[in-house]
Design an enzyme around this catalytic site. Structure first.
Site, short mmCIF file in Angstrom:
data_model
loop_
_atom_site.label_atom_id
_atom_site.label_comp_id
_atom_site.label_asym_id
_atom_site.label_seq_id
_atom_site.Cartn_x
_atom_site.Cartn_y
_atom_site.Cartn_z
N CYS A 135 0.78 -1.23 0.00
CA CYS A 135 0.00 0.00 0.00
C CYS A 135 0.82 1.29 0.00
CB CYS A 135 -1.04 -0.01 1.12
SG CYS A 135 -0.49 -0.72 2.66
N ARG A 174 7.06 -11.21 5.06
CA ARG A 174 6.74 -10.93 6.46
C ARG A 174 7.42 -11.98 7.32
NH1 ARG A 174 0.24 -9.72 5.80
NH2 ARG A 174 0.50 -8.12 4.21
N GLN A 215 0.56 -11.09 -3.04
CA GLN A 215 -0.84 -10.73 -2.82
C GLN A 215 -1.46 -10.33 -4.15
OE1 GLN A 215 -0.07 -7.51 0.05
NE2 GLN A 215 -1.31 -8.69 1.50
N ASP A 265 -3.25 -7.88 -4.87
CA ASP A 265 -3.57 -6.68 -4.12
C ASP A 265 -4.19 -5.61 -5.03
OD1 ASP A 265 -3.63 -5.23 -1.81
OD2 ASP A 265 -1.47 -4.91 -1.69
#
Length: 582
Positions: free
Chosen positions: A277, A306, A324, A326
RNA sequence: GCCAAAAUAGCUCAGGGGUAGAGCGGCUCACUCGUAAUGAGCAGGUCAAGGGUUCGAUUCCCUUUUUUGGCUCCA
């Protein structure tokens, strides 16, 4: 007389079985502290603080003892007692005393006795061990569990068991477990040569083999095409960013322990991205934005890393590096509702394309500690709720279960054998637009804050792949199958004809190859069948003469001597429809 | 991270204080085959890594790593 629901009846039986186990453990291991022992899905467990660690052989001993207790035909006797009586009764059981303290004033304190064993317990129980079947339960495994589920509390020994009304149900359940094991994506990943993980190269990091990569390509191609068709643009962003970015986003403040540690270069700290993001926001903030530009829908198959705790990794389902699917939506407040509804509709469409039809929604609302104006929270939460209702989804509300930065909807699907998996997530974010001071110029010439929505439809490609493997048990529908057609000449006299057929199939855009090994046809079929290849084309004298093919489907069905052209058309249609072989 | 168990050939697994075994898979050769395994031969291992005990350790002990089943966590 009240008719008990099957579910309640089983729960009661399982809970009673937990007491029988506790009695058995106390008899075998005097001095054991007992904690809690509820019924759970498919069975029960009980948590103990034992004088010594258990080994697997102990389960057999405990099982035998339980059977001995069951045949004693002991009654479960309920008694209501006072707090002080209970305190006296459980004076040597520290966990029970703690539970006793947790019972609210005014609530009655009940105990159940089973032979020598008395437990603080709300009940209900079966009347007597006569109702329990010693051939319908099985102790499954030993596990550690924190007292009351808190990481700082002592670790107790938990014994899990499964229990059923009769031996047949137990047998069916054990068969179900075998089925689950056969579907295990880790096993199928090896057998079908789809992916691997390498301890020496880093745990939780996935290697996609050619077969797995074929499937991923199909998923990605479909995903991209649908995103373009639904008004999204694609972006690509870097994999690392300076600490400024993560300080601004708040990740270093809130989630540093979940991030890979920094690397230093040119007097700056760089971090590998745990989320996409902030990068998308950088693109947004690159220009002055007008209300006329909004909404922006920017998608990226963004690979993030992560730091997952060492004990939590599991095949493809929980990894440290993943991609992802995303996207971030930047919208004006009055666009929000329509955008949410649209995201949800899109999400359902995508999931259904992969054969998932049983979908449920979970709405998570404002937690205690939250950023952002409560009015915005209410608006967003209601928009989410209306979107769910508009799609006619059944949903549950998780009050206070939202992230600190915004409410969210999660979608869970049920796979072919009824297991739930969370895939899609749609999350509001009131945090980052503030932190990055995102604005757009509204109609009236003033600068306003856009709404920001994070969403992932499939979740991550790794996890989604794992779920797909288990859902299909490795037998992918033709559109996803890494190899769609195996061409099998019955002997090497037909290799040449087989090569020409393979070449035609490839020209038609199908994934095909020939088996030119010196194995017998039966062995070639067996190999292809074990690889779960959807179509086998058998070629011998008959086919060569008629310039046709004989087809054996993965399902076992056969179609002999059909024209190659009509076979190709049929496969192409199945692929286009994303249909499964039936 | 915590509790417990495990780690032997590419895979599935046997073995055990004295130089390592099977089946499948791989390779080679023979066979030329009609809807789920043709036969024979060959190759393949620092028994997870490091340390200790021992005349000798893959085997026993310790540490580490990873995996498995749970717990916790999952922005």
């Amino acid at each position: 007389m009240r008719i008990m629901h099957e579910h309640d009846r089983l729960d009661t039986l399982r809970h009673s079985m937990a007491h029988v186990m506790a009695e058995a453990v106390l008899e075998l291991f005097p001095g054991t502290q007992i904690a809690i022992g509820p019924a759970i899905e498919n069975g029960f467990y009980y948590d103990f603080d034992l004088p010594r660690p258990l080994v697997n052989e102990d389960l057999e001993t405990i099982t035998e003892k339980m059977k001995a207790i069951i045949v004693r035909n002991l009654a479960f006797e309920r008694k209501v007692i006072t707090r002080s009586e209970a305190r006296e009764l459980f004076k040597d059981q520290v966990y029970k005393l703690e539970l006793l303290d947790a019972i609210e004033e005014g609530e009655e304190v009940s105990i159940y006795s089973l032979g020598e064993f008395t437990d603080l317990c709300r009940g209900p129980h079966v009347e007597s061990t006569k109702e329990l079947r010693s051939d319908a339960f099985k102790l499954m495994n030993i596990a550690g569990a924190y007292w009351r589920g808190k990481e700082t509390n002592p670790m107790l020994t938990r014994i899990y068991g499964t229990a059923w009304s009769n031996a047949k149900e137990l047998r069916l359940y054990m068969q179900h477990l075998e089925d689950v094991e056969k579907r295990d994506h880790r096993k199928l990943g090896r057998d079908l040569d789809l992916f691997s993980l390498h301890e020496e190269a880093g745990p939780g990091l996935v290697y996609w083999h050619p077969n797995g990569a074929r499937i991923r390509q199909e998923i990605e191609n479909f995903w991209r095409a649908e995103h373009y068709a639904n008004g999204y643009e694609m972006v690509y962003t870097p994999h690392i960013g300076k600490s400024w970015l993560w300080e601004t986003s708040g990740h270093l403040g809130f989630y540093k322990e979940g991030m890979y540690p920094s690397m230093e270069m040119d007097n700056a700290d760089y971090y590998i991205k745990p989320m996409n993001c902030p990068f998308h926001i950088m693109i947004y903030n690159n220009s002055k934005r007008s209300y006329r530009d909004l909404p922006f829908r920017w998608a990226e198959l963004g690979t993030v890393y992560r730091y997952e705790k060492a004990g939590t990794m599991h095949g493809l389902l929980r990894v440290r590096g993943f991609t992802q699917d995303d996207a971030h939506l930047f919208v004006t407040p009055d666009q929000m509702e329509e955008e949410i509804a649209e995201v949800l509709r899109f999400s359902l469409y995508m999931l259904k394309s992969f054969g998932f039809s049983d979908i449920a929604a979970y709405l998570s609302t404002r937690p205690e500690k939250a950023v952002g104006d409560p009015k915005r929270w209410d608006d967003a939460t209601e928009a989410l709720r209306r979107a769910i209702e508009k799609e006619g989804l059944s949903y549950e509300v998780d009050e206070g279960g939202g992230a600190f930065y915004g409410p969210k909807i999660d979608l869970k699907i049920k796979d072919a054998i009824g297991r739930e998996w969370q895939l899609s997530t749609v999350q509001f974010d009131f945090n980052e637009p503030e932190r990055f001071d995102m604005t757009f110029v509204d109609r009236d010439g003033t600068e306003k804050r856009p709404y920001m929505i994070h969403r992932a439809l499939l979740g991550s490609l790794e996890r989604f792949f794992g779920v797909l493997i288990e859902h299909y048990a490795g037998a992918f529908p033709p559109w996803l199958a890494p190899e769609q057609i195996k061409v099998i000449p019955v002997s090497d006299a037909y290799d040449e004809y087989a090569r020409s057929v393979v070449s035609e199939l490839k020209k038609a855009g199908l994934r095909a190859s020939g088996d030119y090994s010196d194995n017998r046809m039966n062995a070639k079929i067996r190999t292809a069948q074990n690889l779960k290849i959807p179509y086998m084309v058998i070629l011998g004298e008959r086919e060569k003469e008629s310039n046709g093919v004989s087809v054996r489907y993965r399902t076992g069905r056969q179609e002999n001597s059909i024209a190659l052209g009509s076979f190709i058309k049929q496969v192409q249609a199945t692929v286009a429809a994303k249909a499964q072989l039936s």
